[in-house]
Design an enzyme around this catalytic site. Structure first.
Site, PDB file in Angstrom:
ATOM      1  N   LYS A 183       0.856  -0.734  -0.590  1.00  0.00           N
ATOM      2  CA  LYS A 183       0.020  -0.130  -0.174  1.00  0.00           C
ATOM      3  C   LYS A 183       0.829   1.247   0.046  1.00  0.00           C
ATOM      4  O   LYS A 183       1.968   0.864  -0.045  1.00  0.00           O
ATOM      5  CB  LYS A 183      -0.826   0.136   1.029  1.00  0.00           C
ATOM      6  CG  LYS A 183      -1.942  -1.051   1.104  1.00  0.00           C
ATOM      7  CD  LYS A 183      -3.098  -1.071   2.678  1.00  0.00           C
ATOM      8  CE  LYS A 183      -3.983  -1.763   1.857  1.00  0.00           C
ATOM      9  NZ  LYS A 183      -4.982  -2.008   3.714  1.00  0.00           N
ATOM     10  N   TYR A 200     -12.700  -2.355  -4.680  1.00  0.00           N
ATOM     11  CA  TYR A 200     -12.559  -1.970  -2.757  1.00  0.00           C
ATOM     12  C   TYR A 200     -14.719  -2.094  -2.796  1.00  0.00           C
ATOM     13  O   TYR A 200     -14.809  -1.695  -1.551  1.00  0.00           O
ATOM     14  CB  TYR A 200     -12.571  -0.916  -1.608  1.00  0.00           C
ATOM     15  CG  TYR A 200     -11.230  -1.528  -0.882  1.00  0.00           C
ATOM     16  CD1 TYR A 200     -10.164  -2.213  -0.410  1.00  0.00           C
ATOM     17  CD2 TYR A 200     -10.104  -0.601  -1.319  1.00  0.00           C
ATOM     18  CE1 TYR A 200      -9.070  -2.210  -0.053  1.00  0.00           C
ATOM     19  CE2 TYR A 200      -8.557  -0.850  -1.260  1.00  0.00           C
ATOM     20  CZ  TYR A 200      -8.236  -1.979  -0.354  1.00  0.00           C
ATOM     21  OH  TYR A 200      -7.098  -2.559   0.392  1.00  0.00           O
ATOM     22  N   ASN A 252      -2.164   0.110   7.000  1.00  0.00           N
ATOM     23  CA  ASN A 252      -1.338  -1.430   7.216  1.00  0.00           C
ATOM     24  C   ASN A 252      -0.603  -1.763   6.319  1.00  0.00           C
ATOM     25  O   ASN A 252      -0.250  -2.921   6.881  1.00  0.00           O
ATOM     26  CB  ASN A 252      -2.618  -2.010   7.729  1.00  0.00           C
ATOM     27  CG  ASN A 252      -3.398  -2.701   7.288  1.00  0.00           C
ATOM     28  OD1 ASN A 252      -3.284  -2.117   5.677  1.00  0.00           O
ATOM     29  ND2 ASN A 252      -4.747  -3.438   7.725  1.00  0.00           N
ATOM     30  N   HIS A 265      -1.929  -5.537   1.275  1.00  0.00           N
ATOM     31  CA  HIS A 265      -3.785  -5.613   1.549  1.00  0.00           C
ATOM     32  C   HIS A 265      -3.679  -7.674   0.820  1.00  0.00           C
ATOM     33  O   HIS A 265      -1.862  -8.076   0.464  1.00  0.00           O
ATOM     34  CB  HIS A 265      -4.317  -5.028   0.035  1.00  0.00           C
ATOM     35  CG  HIS A 265      -4.867  -5.827  -0.232  1.00  0.00           C
ATOM     36  ND1 HIS A 265      -6.734  -6.043  -0.191  1.00  0.00           N
ATOM     37  CD2 HIS A 265      -5.933  -7.340  -1.537  1.00  0.00           C
ATOM     38  CE1 HIS A 265      -8.017  -6.918  -0.478  1.00  0.00           C
ATOM     39  NE2 HIS A 265      -6.836  -7.258  -1.136  1.00  0.00           N
ATOM     40  N   GLU A 317      -9.324 -10.234  -8.591  1.00  0.00           N
ATOM     41  CA  GLU A 317      -8.861  -8.933  -7.949  1.00  0.00           C
ATOM     42  C   GLU A 317      -7.240  -9.248  -8.432  1.00  0.00           C
ATOM     43  O   GLU A 317      -6.760  -8.329  -9.206  1.00  0.00           O
ATOM     44  CB  GLU A 317      -7.990  -9.081  -6.255  1.00  0.00           C
ATOM     45  CG  GLU A 317      -8.906  -8.925  -5.430  1.00  0.00           C
ATOM     46  CD  GLU A 317      -8.358  -8.995  -3.853  1.00  0.00           C
ATOM     47  OE1 GLU A 317      -7.992  -9.138  -3.343  1.00  0.00           O
ATOM     48  OE2 GLU A 317     -10.100  -8.771  -2.850  1.00  0.00           O
TER      49      GLU A 317
HETATM   50  P1  IDP Z   1      -7.555  -6.790   6.085  1.00  0.00           P
HETATM   51  O1  IDP Z   1      -7.288  -5.382   5.208  1.00  0.00           O
HETATM   52  O2  IDP Z   1      -6.989  -7.131   6.659  1.00  0.00           O
HETATM   53  O3  IDP Z   1      -8.795  -7.842   4.929  1.00  0.00           O
HETATM   54  P2  IDP Z   1     -10.453  -6.094   5.771  1.00  0.00           P
HETATM   55  O4  IDP Z   1     -11.436  -5.452   6.806  1.00  0.00           O
HETATM   56  O5  IDP Z   1     -10.892  -6.434   4.429  1.00  0.00           O
HETATM   57  O6  IDP Z   1      -8.920  -5.843   6.180  1.00  0.00           O
HETATM   58  O7  IDP Z   1     -10.669  -3.936   5.153  1.00  0.00           O
HETATM   59  C1  IDP Z   1      -9.603  -3.848   4.210  1.00  0.00           C
HETATM   60  C2  IDP Z   1      -8.662  -2.471   4.357  1.00  0.00           C
HETATM   61  O8  IDP Z   1      -9.643  -1.470   5.097  1.00  0.00           O
HETATM   62  C3  IDP Z   1      -8.069  -2.462   5.597  1.00  0.00           C
HETATM   63  O9  IDP Z   1      -7.175  -3.073   5.328  1.00  0.00           O
HETATM   64  C4  IDP Z   1      -7.594  -0.832   5.778  1.00  0.00           C
HETATM   65  O10 IDP Z   1      -6.822  -0.647   5.026  1.00  0.00           O
HETATM   66  C5  IDP Z   1      -8.926  -0.136   5.743  1.00  0.00           C
HETATM   67  N1  IDP Z   1      -9.701  -0.246   7.074  1.00  0.00           N
HETATM   68  C6  IDP Z   1     -10.087  -1.804   7.898  1.00  0.00           C
HETATM   69  N2  IDP Z   1     -11.089  -1.441   9.015  1.00  0.00           N
HETATM   70  C7  IDP Z   1     -10.761   0.032   8.952  1.00  0.00           C
HETATM   71  C8  IDP Z   1     -11.355   0.871  10.537  1.00  0.00           C
HETATM   72  O11 IDP Z   1     -11.739   0.710  11.187  1.00  0.00           O
HETATM   73  N3  IDP Z   1     -10.806   2.656   9.439  1.00  0.00           N
HETATM   74  C9  IDP Z   1      -9.699   2.432   8.830  1.00  0.00           C
HETATM   75  N4  IDP Z   1      -9.403   2.257   7.504  1.00  0.00           N
HETATM   76  C10 IDP Z   1      -9.971   0.476   7.867  1.00  0.00           C
END
Ligand code: IDP
Length: 139
Positions: free
Chosen positions: A10, A50, A113, A116, A127
């Protein structure tokens, strides 16, 4: 069974020059890179990628973040690649990520984070096709 999954490094990680460090962890874990490129998504492309998260409160921020700078997209191949790469990434929120995971090492917060990974084999196929043609994948 050999599987393929989509990895995205990312913008927060590319920006901090962590592309090599993340790929080193990926490759040392036994996941093989069979396709890779750098690009910057438009807001529309990020929204399309997304789309499953459209209803979630963080959707707009997430799309803005994901197109805020270059990303590296890669296709990883291995037995059980989907789960293996999810395990290597660690929990979405780095505060909950286990030692030895990419997010524990590099993620800044729950949004920024660093990586992905596809969450199922079915989504992996969708994807991968979002970013790569078959001609861009080896093996
Ligand atoms: P994942 O990437 O671990 O599969 P997902 O729940 O699919 O997690 O969420 C997609 C992405 O959305 C996350 O990697 C993160 O960048 C963002 N995200 C998820 N939850 C939050 C939140 O509560 N606040 C802000 N961004 C979030």
């Amino acid at each position: 069974m050999a599987e393929r999954t989509l990895c995205i490094i990312k913008p927060d990680a590319v920006e901090r020059n962590l592309t090599g460090a993340v790929l080193k962890m990926v490759q040392e874990s036994g996941l093989k890179v069979v396709g890779i490129k750098m690009l910057q998504m438009s807001e529309q492309q990020a929204g399309g990628f997304y789309a499953v998260h459209k209803a979630r409160p963080f959707f707009e921020d997430l799309c803005r973040f994901m197109c805020s700078g270059p990303i590296v997209v890669a296709v990883l191949e291995a037995d059980n690649a989907v789960k293996r790469y999810r395990d290597l990434m660690g929990a979405t929120n780095p505060a909950n990520a286990a030692e030895g995971t990419i997010r524990k090492a590099y993620a800044q917060n729950i949004e920024r984070n660093s990586v992905h990974g596809s969450d199922s084999l079915e989504n992996a196929a969708i994807e991968i096709a979002y970013f790569f043609s078959n001609l861009e994948l080896v093996g």
